[in-house]
Design a protein around this motif. Structure first.
Motif, PDB file in Angstrom:
ATOM      1  N   ASP A  83     -14.092 -29.589  27.346  1.00 45.02           N
ATOM      2  CA  ASP A  83     -13.060 -30.203  28.181  1.00 45.02           C
ATOM      3  C   ASP A  83     -11.654 -29.796  27.734  1.00 45.02           C
ATOM      4  N   TRP A 138     -18.167 -20.421  32.457  1.00 45.95           N
ATOM      5  CA  TRP A 138     -17.792 -19.456  31.422  1.00 45.95           C
ATOM      6  C   TRP A 138     -18.881 -18.407  31.220  1.00 45.95           C
ATOM      7  N   HIS A 143     -19.314 -31.349  25.144  1.00 47.89           N
ATOM      8  CA  HIS A 143     -18.511 -31.554  26.353  1.00 47.89           C
ATOM      9  C   HIS A 143     -17.041 -31.838  26.005  1.00 47.89           C
ATOM     10  N   ARG A 162     -19.942 -24.704  33.258  1.00 45.79           N
ATOM     11  CA  ARG A 162     -18.522 -24.819  33.605  1.00 45.79           C
ATOM     12  C   ARG A 162     -17.950 -23.488  34.084  1.00 45.79           C
ATOM     13  N   ARG A 178      -8.898 -24.139  31.822  1.00 42.49           N
ATOM     14  CA  ARG A 178      -9.595 -23.189  32.708  1.00 42.49           C
ATOM     15  C   ARG A 178      -8.611 -22.283  33.405  1.00 42.49           C
ATOM     16  N   GLN A 218     -23.824 -25.776  28.415  1.00 40.49           N
ATOM     17  CA  GLN A 218     -22.724 -26.570  28.970  1.00 40.49           C
ATOM     18  C   GLN A 218     -21.534 -25.685  29.330  1.00 40.49           C
TER      19      GLN A 218
END
Length: 176
Positions: free
Chosen positions: A172, A31, A168, A29, A176, A25
């Motif tokens: 979240d 990473w 998640h 995103r 970022r 996950q």
């Protein structure tokens, strides 16, 4: 563009059995995800550490390096302790950095690295007075502690569901 580096730090709590899902996950995103395990959590994955190293593209760390060794991981832009066990929470909250996992976050938050943590333990453990003190101490240092509606709510004893840990939600929360 260089990917941002996330240290996913997992303690010996049920969802660590599924830490590969958390890695996937995080990678989805964007990473570059490095995995650090507490020594107890590393024992759970010992026969399959190669799978995690292949998945992350990095060595999985669980022990402090020797003084003459170079750092095996790139510098972290953010650190996420998930799942955070009750034991590690209380050690960290009291400044005990006897594992690489706790040493990294203990320093990281004071070096300007974003540090977030999401627990996984039961209500009986959460009722210990040290837990509330440790959470307050970590928050006072700038750690984003994810509990309640914004994270993980402790489950009744013997009724946890580690497979459904909300990776998640923790991801979240990381800017970022």
């Amino acid at each position: 563009m260089t990917k941002r580096v996330l240290y996913l730090i997992a303690c010996a709590a049920g969802p660590t059995q599924y830490v590969d899902e958390g890695i996937r996950q995080a990678q989805a995103r964007g990473w570059d995800t490095c995995l650090v395990l507490t020594p107890s959590a590393a024992r759970w994955w010992e026969p399959r550490l190669g799978e995690l190293e292949e998945l992350t593209g990095h060595r999985v760390r669980s022990q402090y390096k020797l003084p003459e060794e170079r750092d095996a991981l790139p510098k972290a832009d953010a650190m996420l302790v998930a799942p955070l066990s009750c034991t590690s929470l209380n050690k960290w909250g009291n400044g005990i950095a006897d594992t690489l996992a706790l040493g990294l976050v203990s320093e990281g938050v004071h070096l300007g690295v974003q540090v977030a943590a999401m627990p996984y333990f039961n209500r009986a453990q959460a009722a210990q007075p040290a837990v509330a003190r440790s959470i307050a101490d970590l928050r006072a240092q700038g750690v984003l502690y994810l509990d309640g509606a914004d994270g993980y709510v402790p489950h009744p004893p013997k009724q946890g569901n580690p497979r459904n840990y909300p990776w998640h939600t923790a991801l979240d929360a990381i800017k970022r």
